[in-house]
Design an enzyme around this catalytic site. Sequence first.
Site, mmCIF file in Angstrom:
data_model
loop_
_atom_site.group_PDB
_atom_site.id
_atom_site.type_symbol
_atom_site.label_atom_id
_atom_site.label_comp_id
_atom_site.label_asym_id
_atom_site.label_seq_id
_atom_site.Cartn_x
_atom_site.Cartn_y
_atom_site.Cartn_z
ATOM 1 C CE1 TYR A 127 -4.309 -1.867 4.667
ATOM 2 C CE2 TYR A 127 -3.951 0.528 3.976
ATOM 3 C CZ TYR A 127 -3.589 -0.810 3.891
ATOM 4 O OH TYR A 127 -4.358 -0.610 2.753
ATOM 5 C CB SER A 133 -1.287 0.126 1.474
ATOM 6 O OG SER A 133 -1.652 1.312 1.217
#
Length: 352
Positions: free
Chosen positions: A166, A141
Amino acid sequence: MTPVNLNNKTIFVTGAAGFIGSNLVKRLFKDVKGATIVGVDNMNDYYDPALKDFRLNELNTSVPEGTTWKFIKGDIADKAVIDGIFEEYKPQVVVNLAAQAGVRYSITNPDAYIQSNLIGFYNILEACRNWPVEHLVYASSSSVYGSNKKVPYSTDDKVDNPVSLYAATKKSNELMAHAYSKLYNIPSTGLRFFTVYGPAGRPDMAYFGFTNKLRKGETIQIFNYGNCMRDFTYVDDIVEGVVRVMQGAPEKKQGEDGLPLPPYAVYNIGNNQPENLLNFVDILQQELIRAKVLPEDYDFEAHKKLVPMQPGDVPTTFADTSALERDYGFKPCTSLRDGLRAFAEWYKEFYG
């Protein structure tokens, strides 16, 4: 780069009922001949499961002749499920897209991230170690860039300052993959996705959440007073990048010590053209009016509020995609207007 021919192979896609996963499987149906495609998804209720059912139904009803499609409802954090799939189907190419996504949710429900993103990915790596695969491709990501000040973000940049759990789990995935590539000679490629959007996307993403609220006449909050820049990337461009990367694995080489040099790579997939959030929202509302999701006289100004930055968010995302262009001859190119138009038209059809 070692070429990987996908025709007549067994390809395992995790998160197959997810936004990117379902679009990838659709594309493999179209382009790959004689493949066995195995998908797994836990179908959780992080967002409206009706969307996952919709995507899965699209897949189940569009399997081309000559392709075998197997869907398994299961969780990648369940080792027995993953080991069972590898034993039965022996996949040659693995694409790990299953993950608990979202920056803000990682603040309220960290357990989901440890289970799916760390334990789940570990199970995938262990299975790839025990059943040699030609190529493991996995989702990382743009969040790994954290509070980096230098833009555009390059995969050569140091990324040791995550600002959300995350992001930390995604950086951990890259580190774990590197270790397994080095120890067991597993060709692996990580892809850092930048703000993916499009039809049948994730309702927790801004464009989808904004649309839901505007349709109900509620007020949308635009963070950092609208001074955020995002490298919005249309889902078809992401899928194009994934399919190209699947077909070229990092080369296996021996080091001077006689041990393998890790066949390991990481790339950005982003639009390489960050958009101001206010401009993005302006185009979104124009396309929602055009698609008749909102009435023509909609008072947009009365339904938006500029608010401060949220914890875990970053002001800018901007992908340097030169390595992807160099190695795979691809650069995302869908304009924001074209992408949001496709979303607005799908939304009108799906929600009426």
